[in-house]
Design an enzyme around this catalytic site. Sequence first.
Site: not given
Ligand code: NAP
Length: 248
Positions: A143, A157
Site C-alpha cells: 500500500s 496497517y
Molecule cells: P477488499 O475489497 O476488502 O477485498 C479484500 C479481499 O481479501 C477479500 O476477497 C477478502 O475475502 C480477502 N481477505 C480479507 N481478509 C482475509 C484473510 N484473513 N484471509 C484471506 N482472505 C482475506 O480489499 P481491496 O481493497 O481489494 O484490497 C486488496 C489488497 O489491496 C489489500 O492487501 C489491501 O491492503 C490493499 N490495498 C487496498 C487499497 C484500497 O484503497 N482499496 C489501497 C492500498 C492497498 P472475503 O471476500 O471473503 O471477505
Amino acid sequence: MDRGVVLVTGGGRGIGAAAARRAAAAGWAVCLTYREDEASAGAVAEAIRAAGGTAATVRADVAAEDDVLAAFAAADALGPLTALVANAGIVGPRARVDQLTADRIGRMMAVNITGTFLCCREAVRRISTAHGGPGGAIVLVSSAAARLGSPGEYVDYAASKGAVDTLGLGLAREVAAEGVRVNVVRPGIIDTEIHASGGQPDRAQRLGPAAPMGRAGTADEVGATIVWLLGDDAGYVTGTAVDVSGGR
Ligand code: NAP
C-alpha cells in the site's frame, strides 16, 4: 496460451478479483481464495469459466497455516503453480496508536504480514527451480500507506505494509537466480469495499480528489499492473515496488 496456475489470495472481491480476471484472460488457470464471502468468489470464478478460462475457489484465512496449505493444495490440483498474487489484506477502524489494542495489532500483523509470508513460502517451494519448480513470479500487494504512515488513521496497517515491502525486497534477491521474480504493488486510494470494512465507506470518494490525479483509482487499474508484473513483459523486473496511486 497455457501459463500454468496462479494463486490469488482474496481473489473474490476488489483488487484481487480484478487481478484474477485479468490473469485468467492472459492464460493462467486461477485458484482464488476468500475468507468468508463465498458468493463473490464463486461469481468471479464463474465469470472466468464463462470467458473460457479455468478457475477454482477455496476458503482460506491466510493467517491460518493449515488454511494456506489447503489453498495451495487446491491450486496444485489445477496444474503446476507459476505465480502468486499475495493480495489478501485488512484495515481497521480509524484509531491513533495510543488507542490500539494488542488484539487488533496482532490480527493486523497476522493477516497482512504472517499471511503474506506463509503464502510466499508455499509459492517458492513450488515455483523455484531450486525446488524443481518451473520458475515464475510473485506479486505482493502492499500500500502507499507503507510510504505515508497513515497517521491518525491506521499506523498499524501502514507498518504491516512496510513489512510487506521489505519482504518483497529480500525475497526477490533470495530467489532471483532460481527463476522467480518478486515485485510489490503499492495501490493508493482505490475504490473497493475495504474502506467500508474499516468504517469509512466514503473514503475513496472523500480522499480520491486530493490525489494529484484528482480521483481514486479502480481495482482494475491495479489488477492490470499486477498481471503485467506476473508476465513476460516484466521479465527483467524484480525486487521493485510499483506505486499505482495517481501520484499520491
Ligand atoms: P477488499 O475489497 O476488502 O477485498 C479484500 C479481499 O481479501 C477479500 O476477497 C477478502 O475475502 C480477502 N481477505 C480479507 N481478509 C482475509 C484473510 N484473513 N484471509 C484471506 N482472505 C482475506 O480489499 P481491496 O481493497 O481489494 O484490497 C486488496 C489488497 O489491496 C489489500 O492487501 C489491501 O491492503 C490493499 N490495498 C487496498 C487499497 C484500497 O484503497 N482499496 C489501497 C492500498 C492497498 P472475503 O471476500 O471473503 O471477505
